[in-house]
Design a protein around this motif. Structure first.
Motif, PDB file in Angstrom:
ATOM      1  N   ASN A   1      -4.662   3.207  -3.901  1.00 15.51           N
ATOM      2  CA  ASN A   1      -3.325   2.678  -3.574  1.00 15.51           C
ATOM      3  C   ASN A   1      -3.322   1.870  -2.277  1.00 15.51           C
ATOM      4  O   ASN A   1      -2.332   1.830  -1.550  1.00 15.51           O
ATOM      5  CB  ASN A   1      -2.285   3.794  -3.479  1.00 15.51           C
ATOM      6  CG  ASN A   1      -2.119   4.539  -4.775  1.00 15.51           C
ATOM      7  OD1 ASN A   1      -2.387   3.979  -5.835  1.00 15.51           O
ATOM      8  ND2 ASN A   1      -1.695   5.776  -4.721  1.00 15.51           N
ATOM      9  N   GLY A   2      -4.435   1.265  -1.959  1.00 20.72           N
ATOM     10  CA  GLY A   2      -4.541   0.462  -0.754  1.00 20.72           C
ATOM     11  C   GLY A   2      -5.957   0.487  -0.225  1.00 20.72           C
ATOM     12  O   GLY A   2      -6.908   0.863  -0.922  1.00 20.72           O
ATOM     13  N   VAL A   3      -6.100   0.078   1.017  1.00 20.32           N
ATOM     14  CA  VAL A   3      -7.406   0.068   1.670  1.00 20.32           C
ATOM     15  C   VAL A   3      -7.579   1.413   2.374  1.00 20.32           C
ATOM     16  O   VAL A   3      -6.813   1.755   3.279  1.00 20.32           O
ATOM     17  CB  VAL A   3      -7.517  -1.089   2.677  1.00 20.32           C
ATOM     18  CG1 VAL A   3      -8.857  -1.060   3.386  1.00 20.32           C
ATOM     19  CG2 VAL A   3      -7.318  -2.428   1.965  1.00 20.32           C
ATOM     20  N   VAL A   4      -8.564   2.172   1.935  1.00 20.78           N
ATOM     21  CA  VAL A   4      -8.808   3.479   2.534  1.00 20.78           C
ATOM     22  C   VAL A   4      -9.387   3.262   3.930  1.00 20.78           C
ATOM     23  O   VAL A   4     -10.444   2.641   4.087  1.00 20.78           O
ATOM     24  CB  VAL A   4      -9.763   4.307   1.671  1.00 20.78           C
ATOM     25  CG1 VAL A   4     -10.090   5.630   2.355  1.00 20.78           C
ATOM     26  CG2 VAL A   4      -9.133   4.559   0.306  1.00 20.78           C
ATOM     27  N   GLU A   5      -8.694   3.751   4.930  1.00 17.23           N
ATOM     28  CA  GLU A   5      -9.110   3.574   6.316  1.00 17.23           C
ATOM     29  C   GLU A   5      -9.836   4.786   6.872  1.00 17.23           C
ATOM     30  O   GLU A   5     -10.384   4.722   7.978  1.00 17.23           O
ATOM     31  CB  GLU A   5      -7.898   3.267   7.191  1.00 17.23           C
ATOM     32  CG  GLU A   5      -7.193   1.967   6.811  1.00 17.23           C
ATOM     33  CD  GLU A   5      -6.018   1.670   7.711  1.00 17.23           C
ATOM     34  OE1 GLU A   5      -5.709   2.543   8.554  1.00 17.23           O
ATOM     35  OE2 GLU A   5      -5.436   0.587   7.579  1.00 17.23           O
ATOM     36  N   GLY A   6      -9.842   5.864   6.164  1.00 18.80           N
ATOM     37  CA  GLY A   6     -10.560   7.035   6.647  1.00 18.80           C
ATOM     38  C   GLY A   6     -10.142   8.285   5.909  1.00 18.80           C
ATOM     39  O   GLY A   6      -9.349   8.238   4.951  1.00 18.80           O
TER      40      GLY A   6
ATOM     41  N   ARG B   1      -6.707   8.444   3.692  1.00 20.35           N
ATOM     42  CA  ARG B   1      -5.623   7.778   4.416  1.00 20.35           C
ATOM     43  C   ARG B   1      -5.674   6.281   4.179  1.00 20.35           C
ATOM     44  O   ARG B   1      -6.733   5.655   4.275  1.00 20.35           O
ATOM     45  CB  ARG B   1      -5.707   8.061   5.912  1.00 20.35           C
ATOM     46  CG  ARG B   1      -4.609   7.374   6.739  1.00 20.35           C
ATOM     47  CD  ARG B   1      -4.607   7.865   8.176  1.00 20.35           C
ATOM     48  NE  ARG B   1      -5.844   7.512   8.860  1.00 20.35           N
ATOM     49  CZ  ARG B   1      -6.031   6.354   9.517  1.00 20.35           C
ATOM     50  NH1 ARG B   1      -5.074   5.454   9.534  1.00 20.35           N
ATOM     51  NH2 ARG B   1      -7.178   6.117  10.128  1.00 20.35           N
ATOM     52  N   THR B   2      -4.528   5.720   3.817  1.00 13.79           N
ATOM     53  CA  THR B   2      -4.333   4.264   3.808  1.00 13.79           C
ATOM     54  C   THR B   2      -3.270   3.976   4.857  1.00 13.79           C
ATOM     55  O   THR B   2      -3.562   3.988   6.041  1.00 13.79           O
ATOM     56  CB  THR B   2      -3.922   3.784   2.415  1.00 13.79           C
ATOM     57  OG1 THR B   2      -2.773   4.521   1.969  1.00 13.79           O
ATOM     58  CG2 THR B   2      -5.039   3.981   1.407  1.00 13.79           C
TER      59      THR B   2
ATOM     60  N   GLN C   1       0.826  -1.188   0.000  1.00  7.70           N
ATOM     61  CA  GLN C   1       0.000   0.000   0.000  1.00  7.70           C
ATOM     62  C   GLN C   1       0.873   1.255   0.000  1.00  7.70           C
ATOM     63  O   GLN C   1       2.013   1.246   0.449  1.00  7.70           O
ATOM     64  CB  GLN C   1      -0.928   0.017   1.217  1.00  7.70           C
ATOM     65  CG  GLN C   1      -1.907  -1.151   1.282  1.00  7.70           C
ATOM     66  CD  GLN C   1      -2.896  -0.979   2.401  1.00  7.70           C
ATOM     67  OE1 GLN C   1      -3.713  -0.067   2.361  1.00  7.70           O
ATOM     68  NE2 GLN C   1      -2.821  -1.837   3.400  1.00  7.70           N
ATOM     69  N   ALA C   2       0.261   2.336  -0.471  1.00  7.17           N
ATOM     70  CA  ALA C   2       0.936   3.635  -0.479  1.00  7.17           C
ATOM     71  C   ALA C   2      -0.103   4.696  -0.163  1.00  7.17           C
ATOM     72  O   ALA C   2      -1.300   4.409  -0.038  1.00  7.17           O
ATOM     73  CB  ALA C   2       1.608   3.912  -1.816  1.00  7.17           C
ATOM     74  N   ALA C   3       0.380   5.899  -0.019  1.00  6.71           N
ATOM     75  CA  ALA C   3      -0.543   7.005   0.224  1.00  6.71           C
ATOM     76  C   ALA C   3      -1.476   7.152  -0.970  1.00  6.71           C
ATOM     77  O   ALA C   3      -1.051   7.034  -2.121  1.00  6.71           O
ATOM     78  CB  ALA C   3       0.224   8.294   0.470  1.00  6.71           C
ATOM     79  N   PRO C   4      -2.755   7.409  -0.707  1.00  8.17           N
ATOM     80  CA  PRO C   4      -3.706   7.517  -1.828  1.00  8.17           C
ATOM     81  C   PRO C   4      -3.579   8.854  -2.533  1.00  8.17           C
ATOM     82  O   PRO C   4      -2.908   9.779  -2.068  1.00  8.17           O
ATOM     83  CB  PRO C   4      -5.064   7.375  -1.135  1.00  8.17           C
ATOM     84  CG  PRO C   4      -4.826   7.937   0.229  1.00  8.17           C
ATOM     85  CD  PRO C   4      -3.395   7.596   0.592  1.00  8.17           C
ATOM     86  N   SER C   5      -4.253   8.943  -3.670  1.00  4.52           N
ATOM     87  CA  SER C   5      -4.344  10.222  -4.354  1.00  4.52           C
ATOM     88  C   SER C   5      -5.388  11.078  -3.660  1.00  4.52           C
ATOM     89  O   SER C   5      -6.065  10.644  -2.729  1.00  4.52           O
ATOM     90  CB  SER C   5      -4.720  10.012  -5.826  1.00  4.52           C
ATOM     91  OG  SER C   5      -6.006   9.425  -5.916  1.00  4.52           O
ATOM     92  N   GLN C   6      -5.498  12.313  -4.083  1.00  3.62           N
ATOM     93  CA  GLN C   6      -6.467  13.196  -3.461  1.00  3.62           C
ATOM     94  C   GLN C   6      -7.878  12.743  -3.808  1.00  3.62           C
ATOM     95  O   GLN C   6      -8.104  12.065  -4.813  1.00  3.62           O
ATOM     96  CB  GLN C   6      -6.249  14.625  -3.905  1.00  3.62           C
ATOM     97  CG  GLN C   6      -6.601  14.887  -5.374  1.00  3.62           C
ATOM     98  CD  GLN C   6      -6.422  16.355  -5.724  1.00  3.62           C
ATOM     99  OE1 GLN C   6      -5.727  17.089  -5.073  1.00  3.62           O
ATOM    100  NE2 GLN C   6      -7.083  16.777  -6.781  1.00  3.62           N
ATOM    101  N   PRO C   7      -8.870  13.056  -2.960  1.00  3.07           N
ATOM    102  CA  PRO C   7     -10.261  12.713  -3.300  1.00  3.07           C
ATOM    103  C   PRO C   7     -10.635  13.270  -4.665  1.00  3.07           C
ATOM    104  O   PRO C   7     -10.113  14.288  -5.118  1.00  3.07           O
ATOM    105  CB  PRO C   7     -11.063  13.356  -2.165  1.00  3.07           C
ATOM    106  CG  PRO C   7     -10.096  13.411  -1.019  1.00  3.07           C
ATOM    107  CD  PRO C   7      -8.747  13.674  -1.633  1.00  3.07           C
TER     108      PRO C   7
END
Length: 1938
Positions: free
Chosen positions: A1537-1542, A1590-1591, A1507-1513
């Protein structure tokens, strides 16, 4: 089916139609149930059908076996029973049951309209309901795409209504299809959704254009909106085009664009696209620039020049001055528009095009260049005797090439009896090609030659004719001077038949015996002498021999053998050291006899004693004058032991090395010492340390250290100490405090002092590590270097000694040192980084080094990419894979990716092939990277086609990219294989020797077209236009040049072609040479018959002879009575054109014999004889009878037919005709039409083998033809050997000792029988041997070198392998490794084998690996990096030397779109796959490859990147905007880029509010909730909102501003707000206010308790018609006052609220005046009692104490707000619940200034955002003013107040909110001023106040007892505004006060 079975006593079901007992049928479709039963007796068996206990009569078939339901409906479903019984029997009936289910196809009960119109942001329902049995499943499609794939959250499908689209957007417009399906069928319906009310906008704006005058210009202008905007185009104020106006040359395109065609100069300027809709308009402007067209003003002109001179073509152009032009010419570069071609030749002839290229147009003009030259020599000059004149000859020739200039004349020369040539005719006309040459002398020999003349001059002479002797004539004068003398009477020389040759040879110039070699084949014209001495001259002679003996030897020929390598090294080699870096060699040459060639020079070799592979080579040119030679090698390492050796070399290679000599270079001064450092730095002393020099250059004898004050003279204050070689540190004393010193340290050897190491230091100031450089800037980027500018860090109180630059190729690679530079300058701030790799991404960081050590690394620079460059290295390992006659297959090792120096897509290879010995032009073949091997730049094989046969080529290869080409590789010499000749013999001629003989002569095939040794010639000859295949006469021997053809037809025109052949077959035939045989007497006329016969006359009819043998000049008819004298005929002669003659005056009923004879110039030929009877009773003959073919006389291509003649019909038979028919579908065709009448059998030729025929015949007499006879029985010819060979398609290596052969069967029609199989022959080819094709299959027996590789039987070392005809591939095993083999095939049947196929050659020993790599592991290293490791395949599966591996990888579900490949070369067994997509599953396969090809791929291995940091909404929108709240919503990140946790929502005012700038952060846990209601905004203030996903960490934020105020167009405040109260309910009343820009769509009721300051939604959304609403009292908190207000809502948003209502509450008893009065009285009494008690107690104590006063002092208590003590309740969790049902938000009591409070996490409120727990909430106040604190209140907060209590009443009373006056003094030390607790964070995230939410069950708040009205307002972006002062709200988490 139902089955019943019965023995005599019972019935049993035999068969039923469904074994399961259940079946189904579609409603309306006929269904049949069948029941089969058996019993004894059968006639008493009765079948009946029942359903639900009732017997069925309808639909029952005969005997009751079948029950048919013709149109079943739902009511027909149920259990059907088939009952079988016996009449008058007590046997129990047998039953079979089946359950029938009737299905019903879907049908719609609710369908949408064909067109649905809606507006943006409205909700729309599309109804689609269907029924069926079983229940129909409904599926929706949009524009033929399933909605499930679109995954649009705004599309919701419900079973009750159909499809609901929320907040319709313009992109939702389209066709929506509803499909209903079940097991019985399907139905469909659709609607078109039209979206309106969309403002116009540009989808594609027009852009500036530059065009050329006369061309077309297209401006793009694509708009969107609803309704569709009207587009128009303007130039200034002039309308150019619109939907209603069209100007010439201006066209409005359907897309909205503007087409200008053609463009004129006046069209330059600005053009504006305007889009207008109902409510608004937009426009955009673009500029059109028009250039004048470029044209050629001076075109080139046609020219004719003489070969070898210079040609000049002129070409000039006129163009627009604003553009640049470029001229191009063909082949030769131009200068100023002029093309100059020097040394013109025939290759320069052609059309030359001058092309002018510019941005303003291109133009081309062509001119013809003709190069004239001397004419060529006339061809095929032949001479023949003149039959009419014995003193002249006839010359003929073929017109030669005129040299591109008309011929002027011919010049004829002759030579008489070998005399010199002389001109005989000098002005022959150019048009003639034959001439009669007269005035010659009889009995003399003549030769002639001819040349042509044109305007250039006289051409070359033709080849001389053969010497021709003129006929003898009788002497024209008597002999003179007769002298006689005696001689022998006979002299004869007999040579005999040539049997062979004897070749003898010996060393030239030396006495000695000859060695002889016998050549037994007279056709052989070459011989290889082997085992000779290298580089030695031999004398060679040749003699022929016959049976009679050996002839004379030829003149001796002297020839050298080729050079060899020397066999002896140089003599007396001496190696001595000259200095510390050079060695001197001296030597004597090796003995001359051991050089074995021409001495090309010497090589001097040296290598370190312990590094034998590090060899230095210097080449020395031979110096012949001196006996002692010498040379030097310089640049060696100092004071190092070396071995030295020398060798001699010739052109073929190097000779042996001399014995190595060990020698040491001299000692020299040492290098600098290492690691100079300082310790124990005091005011007057310090310690200096160093390390031994890396370059000692000798034996270290000691060290010298010097120090002096910096900046002073050397001799004034410098001190020096000499130290031993073991001393590596020294303490310097006697220094002056705080003084800067320069210290120098150097090592010493016997050669002197070495390089001095200098450093500066201050006494008493210890040096430190330097600081890191900063501000790295990269510039001047080139392919191999870049300039790095930087700001140096601190020097650490001592000079910087070195700069270190580190580089990182990619983010995943490790940092490595790229460049180190000693610091020899001051103020360095820029470095040039050399030796970078072209086209590589780098980022740099720096370190600086001083005497203490290295600084930390600087921050990395930006990522840069070096420019591309041409490849540096050539491809390696260029090898020849296979070779054919015209093709060479080459292979090389491709460049590694690190050596591309450019983009992989542009890498390619260029192969250059040139004939050896400088013949021919270079040929270039390019192989561009791409899809040959699937990998860009990995092409490693090319096939050169179209090469010359049997030719040696020099081949080299180079790599290139888009920048240029790299160096050429080493040259490879390759030889194409022997082939058939590509040319034919020349000068073919024929001469008639008689009427049946022709003499054919020719000249050999030109050398360039032989393609191998010529083994002989084939002469093909046939009658012209006969259609028959030619006859072939083989003439062996390369030197053969003539053949005499006999047995020819007389006076016939023959076509003769001569073919040369090699071992591989025949070359092309020569052009046909036509010649007549001489004439002769003709053959007999044919088809002699009598068409009219009377008693006294007959009509004779004939046809010309089949073999006229000349020109027919007439015919003779002779006849007589059959009974008369056979020698006495009556004759009549007629002309050559006559074909009939009537003879009269005959006697009736008599037999006459007729003869017809033809005549040519040579005389009368043979007569055709026939008999006729003069009678009138004639008829057609009967057909032949009893046709039969004996089986013993049937062959493969012929048979013998027998018959019995039929009746002649009173007229003699003349001939028979035979017809054949090929079975099964052939037609009857005439095979023979002139079978002699007296035959009773005939051999039928020209039949096909293994073919069935039928035959029939007819007879012909003078009257006509008979009918055809009866057909024969079917006759099948025998099989024959196949005519065609199979074709070998491919021969591929299977393993290292086996190959797979694939072939194509011969044509079925050429098999000539039943194909039994194939035979495959192979043999090992010796080195440099030439593959040979077998001429026929029997040669395998004689050659012995061939073996069949596919047979299980072994006979005489031969192998025969048989394959079925269906097989087209087979494997040949047990071959020898690293050998070349030749393979060919034959097809065979029971008769024999076909001719052999073309041979195929291959190299055995290498095959593709048979197994993939093992132990493959794929591990994720980072979000975009996978590491793949593996082990080698098992050794026995390598099948050669493995060169590398191919790694294929792709995203698991997108192989076709994402598959990539990377190549890894050995010995690496690890690769990192970079630039992958984050958090994505990948599949990886590996395959090994070697020189033979790729092995099989491995099974895919799966791995998932991290996983990595996601892109902007994806978006950020605002809705429900009011002056105090806003609803924030956002989209999921496009790349999670991963599982969005919040998510984290951060907002703050753009400008400080009342001097305070507050930053609030809210953490939303989980990925499903993507909205947040914010309620603590200040009206009129503009806020900046940012949202991050956030991931594993937070990604970038999306930003947007919104102003907290109602939007433009929203409604005004509702009017006349009032409340009425009853005992159980409250009723709110209001009236309608201003509706705003749109109609009111509803009302929202807000309320707030009188003890809190934030308004909250109480009821939403009321219908727009509502003017009142009733609220039950039990929904309110008892004892709490409430205020209400009403907000109107329209499509633009929430409007202004109404005026709040008066506070209304149900007062509890303790708030009544009487209760307070009682409490006050009771309190007063208690106080009085207490005072009285204290007074009494004080008086008692006072009376008991003597002189000592004891006083108790208590802290005073101040009563605030009615006498309540201000108490602080610390560490208490507020747990009160609002009277609101699930009230969203928790209110805390007001807090004092933060200077005296400590806030902890425990003070945070629970249940933020409707059950979401607030875990970390902090307010950050910017330093503008720290006077207050604020809190974020969410629409989803939930107060958890306890039930109403006395204390809570005062807690929530607003009158006590600001009662903070003071605290007890004992409490002041509990919390330090401003002691906020911060949230610890492991990540380097920004410090925000954080509110974390968890998932809640719902979204919008709904009061209890009211329906949930869903209403969505349009998303609105706020506009920046001013910042008026706002209200401050208490922060969540403070303690309560009472």
């Amino acid at each position: 089916h139902l089955e019943l079975l019965n023995t005599m006593t019972h019935l049993v079901i035999l068969r039923q139609n469904l074994s399961s007992g259940n079946t189904s049928v579609v409603s309306g479709r006929e269904a049949t149930l069948e029941c089969i039963a058996n019993a004894r007796p059968v006639e008493r068996l009765v079948l009946s059908w029942k359903r639900n206990g009732r017997r069925l009569a309808s639909g029952v078939g005969v005997f009751g076996r079948r029950l048919t339901l013709f149109s079943p409906s739902l009511s027909d479903g149920g259990v059907y029973v088939c009952e079988a019984s016996l009449i008058n029997s007590t046997t129990r009936p047998a039953e079979a049951r089946v359950h029938l289910t009737v299905l019903e196809a879907p049908y719609f009960t609710a369908e949408p309209k064909w067109k649905t119109v809606t507006e943006v942001d409205k909700n729309v329902d599309i109804h689609c309901l269907a029924k069926g049995v079983p229940s129909a499943r409904i599926e929706w499609f949009k524009d033929a795409v399933p909605l499930s794939k679109l995954a649009n959250p705004r599309y919701k499908v419900t079973a009750a209504t159909g499809l609901t689209i929320r907040r319709v957007q313009p992109a939702d417009a389209g066709m929506f299809q509803c499909f209903a399906q079940n097991a019985a069928g399907e139905a469909q319906t659709y609607t078109q959704l039209v979206v309106t009310s969309v403002s116009p906008s540009f989808a594609l704006r027009p852009s500036d254009l530059t065009v050329t005058d006369g061309n077309s210009a297209i401006f793009t202008c694509e708009t969107s909106g609803a309704p569709k905007p009207a587009v128009s185009w303007w130039k200034g104020s002039q309308l150019m085009a619109s939907g209603t106006v069209q100007t010439p040359r201006f066209t409005l395109l359907e897309s909205g664009g503007l087409l200008i065609q053609p463009v004129r100069m006046q069209d330059s300027g600005d053009h504006t696209c305007a889009a207008v809709s109902k409510d608004s308009s937009i426009n955009a402007t673009a500029t059109l620039t028009v250039w004048s067209r470029t044209f050629i003003s001076v075109p080139p002109l046609d020219q004719r020049v003489i070969k070898g001179t210079t040609a000049t073509l002129h070409c000039n152009a006129t163009h627009d001055p604003r553009v640049n032009i470029r001229s191009e010419g063909c082949v030769v570069s131009i200068s100023s528009g002029t093309l100059t071609i020097s040394q013109t030749w025939s290759g320069d002839i052609g059309d030359y095009t001058c092309t002018v290229t510019s941005q303003a147009g291109n133009e081309s003009r062509s001119a013809r260049l003709e190069v004239i030259e001397l004419p060529h020599s006339p061809r095929s000059l032949s001479v023949s005797l003149n039959d009419s004149d014995s003193r002249s000859v006839l010359l003929s020739w073929v017109r030669p090439f005129d040299g591109n200039s008309p011929l002027l004349r011919y010049i004829l020369e002759l030579s008489e009896n070998n005399s010199p040539w002389k001109v005989y005719m000098s002005e022959l006309e150019p048009a003639v090609t034959q001439v009669s040459v007269g005035g010659l002398t009889p009995a003399r020999t003549y030769q002639f030659r001819l040349c042509a003349v044109n305007q250039v001059g006289r051409g070359q002479y033709s080849s001389e004719t053969q010497r021709l002797m003129l006929r003898e004539e009788a002497p024209s004068a008597p002999p003179k001077n007769i002298v006689a003398s005696g001689r022998t009477n006979q002299s004869i020389m007999l040579n005999g038949l040539l049997r062979g040759y004897v070749l003898r040879y010996r060393l030239a110039g030396l006495p000695g015996d000859y060695q002889e070699k016998n050549i037994t084949s007279p056709e052989t014209n070459y011989c290889l002498l082997s085992d000779l001495i290298i580089w030695t001259q031999y004398q060679i002679q040749l003699a022929a021999y016959t049976a009679a003996g050996l002839g004379e030897y030829s003149t001796a020929v002297n020839e050298y053998t080729l050079q060899g390598v020397p066999t002896a090294p140089p003599q007396n080699v001496e190696v001595t050291a000259v200095n510390s870096s050079a060695l001197r060699f001296t030597w004597n040459p090796p003995p001359q006899q051991f050089i074995n060639g021409i001495n090309q020079g010497y090589k001097l070799l040296v290598w370190p004693e312990h590094s034998p592979g590090d060899v230095t080579v210097v080449t020395i040119t031979p110096d012949y004058p001196g006996a002692r030679l010498g040379g030097f090698i310089v640049g060696l390492r100092k004071f190092t032991w070396y071995f030295g050796s020398a060798l001699c070399f010739t052109t073929p290679g190097d000779g042996p090395k001399s014995s190595p000599t060990l020698v040491q270079t001299h000692e020299d001064e040492p290098g600098p010492v290492g690691h100079l450092s300082f310790t124990e730095i005091l005011d007057t002393s310090l310690r200096v340390s160093w390390a031994e020099p890396n370059d000692r250059n000798g034996i270290i004898t000691g060290y010298v250290i010097m120090w002096c004050v910096s900046g002073s003279e050397v001799n004034v204050s410098c001190e020096e100490r000499l130290l031993s070689n073991s001393t590596l540190h020294y303490k310097v004393t006697g220094l002056t405090s705080m003084t800067s010193y320069t210290l120098k340290v150097a090592a010493m050897t016997a050669a002197g002092r070495g390089v001095v190491t200098i450093s500066t230091i201050s006494s008493g100031v210890p040096p430190e590590l330097p600081g890191a450089p900063s501000n790295l800037v990269i510039s001047n980027i080139s392919p191999r270097s870049a300039t790095l500018k930087f700001l140096p860090g601190s020097d650490g109180k001592t000079p910087i000694s070195k700069w270190i630059v580190e580089g990182q190729v990619s983010a995943e690679e490790e940092w490595r040192v790229l460049y180190e530079r000693e610091n020899r300058e001051k103020d360095v701030n820029m470095l040039e980084i050399p030796d970078l790799l072209p086209f590589t991404q780098y980022r740099f960081r720096m370190r600086q080094v001083n005497i203490v050590g290295s600084s930390p690394s600087s921050a990395p620079s930006r990522m840069i990419q070096t420019l591309q460059a041409a490849p540096d290295t050539p491809p390696k390992n260029l090898t020849l894979v296979t070779a054919t006659q015209t093709r060479l297959s080459l292979r090389w090792a491709p460049l590694p990716a690190s050596e591309y120096n450019g983009s992989p897509e542009t890498i390619g290879y260029r192969v250059c092939a040139r004939r050896a010995y400088g013949r021919g032009e270079e040929r270039l073949e390019e192989v561009v990277g791409g899809e040959v091997s699937g990998v860009g730049g990995q092409n490693r094989e090319v096939i050169l086609e179209g090469l010359a046969e049997w030719t040696e080529y020099h081949i080299k290869v180079q790599a290139f990219n888009s920048i240029g080409a790299g160096p050429w590789s080493n040259t490879l010499t390759a030889h194409t294989k022997e082939s058939v000749p590509s040319g034919s013999p020349v000068n073919v001629s024929a001469e008639a020797m008689s009427s049946t003989q022709l003499l054919v002569t020719w000249s050999p095939v030109p050398d360039m077209q032989r393609n191998g040794p010529i083994l002989g010639y084939k002469v093909n000859y046939s009658v012209k236009d006969s259609g028959e295949p030619p006859s072939v006469r083989s003439v062996p021997g390369e030197r053969s040049s003539s053949v005499l053809l006999g047995d020819l037809l007389k006076y016939t025109l023959y076509e003769v072609r001569v073919i040369a052949y090699t071992a591989l077959g025949d070359g092309p035939p020569s052009p046909p040479c036509r010649h007549w045989t001489k004439d002769d007497v003709p053959g007999p006329p044919v088809r002699l018959l009598f068409s009219e016969v009377g008693l006294t006359s007959v009509k004779v009819v004939w046809q010309p002879p089949q073999h006229p043998n000349g020109v027919i000049m007439g015919y003779q008819i002779a006849y007589r009575l059959d009974s008369a004298d056979p020698m006495r005929f009556t004759t009549v002669e007629v002309g050559s054109t006559a074909r009939q003659f009537t003879v009269s005056g005959l006697t009736g009923d008599q037999a006459y014999v007729f003869k017809v004879t033809a005549r040519t110039a040579q005389g009368w030929g043979r007569a055709e004889e026939a008999m006729v009877i003069t009678t009138e009773r004639r008829e057609r003959p009967s057909p032949p009878k009893k046709l039969f073919v004996p089986q013993g006389e049937v062959r493969s291509r012929r048979l013998r037919l027998h018959w019995i003649a039929g009746a002649s019909g009173s007229s003699p038979l003349r001939y028979y005709s035979l017809q054949t028919r090929e079975l099964p579908k052939g037609d009857w065709t005439t095979h023979s039409a002139d079978i002699p009448h007296n035959n009773t059998s005939w051999t039928v030729e020209r039949l096909k083998p293994f073919t069935s025929y039928k035959l029939r015949m007819m007879a012909s007499n003078d009257v006509g033809d008979s009918n055809y006879s009866r057909e024969t029985d079917t006759v099948t010819t025998l099989q024959d050997v196949p005519e065609e060979a199979p074709v070998i398609l491919a021969v591929k290596p299977s393993t290292t000792t086996s190959v797979l052969v694939q072939w194509q069967s011969p044509n079925e029609g050429s098999v000539n029988g039943v194909l039994v199989g194939f035979r495959l022959y192979y043999r090992e080819l010796l080195v440099n041997s030439t593959p040979t094709t077998l001429i026929n299959p029997n040669l395998r027996e004689t050659r012995g070198a061939f073996s069949c590789g596919l047979d299980k039987k072994h006979t005489n070392s031969q192998h025969t392998h048989t394959h079925l005809t269906l097989n087209h591939n087979s494997s040949v095993a047990e071959l020898k490794r690293f050998k070349r083999y030749e393979i060919f095939m034959t097809a065979y049947n029971i008769i024999g084998e076909s001719p052999p196929s073309e041979p195929a050659t291959l190299y055995v020993g290498e095959a593709a690996p048979s197994l993939p790599p093992e132990s493959i592991r794929v591990l994720p290293l980072s979000p975009n990096l996978l590491e793949v490791t593996w082990d080698l395949p098992p050794p026995h599966t390598h099948n050669g030397l493995i060169q590398g591996y191919k790694v294929h990888y792709w995203q698991r579900d997108y192989q076709n779109q994402t598959e990539k490949v990377t190549v890894v070369f050995v010995p690496d067994t690890r690769v990192r796959l970079a630039n992958l997509t984050c958090y994505t599953p990948y599949l990886v396969t590996l395959s090994a490859f070697n020189a033979a090809g790729d092995g099989p791929p491995s099974e895919p291995r799966s791995a998932k990147t991290l996983q990595a940091a996601p892109s902007q909404p994806s978006f950020l929108l605002f809705s429900e905007v009011t002056g105090w709240s806003v609803n924030v919503s956002w989209g999921a990140p496009s790349a999670p880029n991963g599982v969005v946790e919040g998510y984290r929502v951060v907002y703050q005012p753009t400008q400080p509010v009342q001097g305070v700038s507050r930053v609030v952060a809210v953490d939303v846990k989980g990925s499903w909730q993507r909205w947040l209601k914010v309620r603590d905004l200040t009206k009129g203030v503009t806020y900046t909102f940012s949202v991050q996903a956030r991931t594993v960490s937070y990604g970038p934020a999306i930003l947007s501003n919104i102003t907290a105020q109602p939007l433009q167009g929203t409604p005004g405040s509702p009017m006349e707000m009032s409340i009425t109260k009853s005992s159980t309910a409250l009723t709110l009343h209001w009236s309608e206010g201003d509706a705003g820009a749109g109609p009111v769509i509803g009302y929202v009721i807000e309320a707030r308790p009188s003890d809190e300051g934030i308004w909250d939604s109480f009821i939403r959304l009321l219908p727009p018609s509502s003017r009142s609403v009733t609220v039950e009292m039990d929904r309110l908190r008892s004892g709490v006052g409430y205020e209400f207000r009403v907000i109107a809502v329209n499509h633009y948003g929430y409007g202004e609220p109404s005026t709040p209502s008066a506070s209304l509450a149900d007062r509890p008893f303790y708030e009544e005046w009487w209760f307070l009065l009682v409490i006050s009285l009771v309190g007063l009494m208690m106080v009085l009692m207490l005072v009285f008690t204290l007074l009494l107690h004080g008086q008692n104590r006072k009376s008991c104490t003597s002189g000592k006063q004891v006083s108790t002092v208590e802290d005073s208590v101040t009563l605030d707000n009615g006498g309540f003590t201000a108490l602080e309740l610390n560490s208490r969790t507020l747990n009160s619940r609002s009277s609101f049902l699930k009230k969203n938000g928790t209110r805390s009591p007001p807090r004092p200034s933060p200077g005296g409070l400590h806030y902890s996490d425990e003070d945070l409120c629970n249940n933020y955002n409707n059950g979401a727990v607030l875990t970390d909430s902090t307010t950050i106040e910017k330093p503008t003013d720290m006077s207050g604190s604020e809190v974020t209140d969410s629409d989803y907060e939930d107060d958890q107040h306890p039930k109403h209590s006395f204390v809570n009443h005062y807690m929530s009373d607003p009158t006590y909110y600001n009662s903070w006056k003071r605290q007890p003094k004992g409490l002041k030390g509990l919390s330090p001023p401003y002691a906020y607790e911060e949230c610890a964070s492991a990540d380097a995230e920004p410090y925000y106040q954080t509110v974390v939410t968890q998932h809640s069950a719902g979204g919008a708040y709904t009061p209890a007892g009211l329906p949930a009205h869903t209403h969505t307002l349009p998303h609105t972006h706020g506009n920046p505004g001013t910042n008026p002062p706002g209200s401050r709200t208490p922060i969540t988490g403070f303690s309560s006060f009472v």
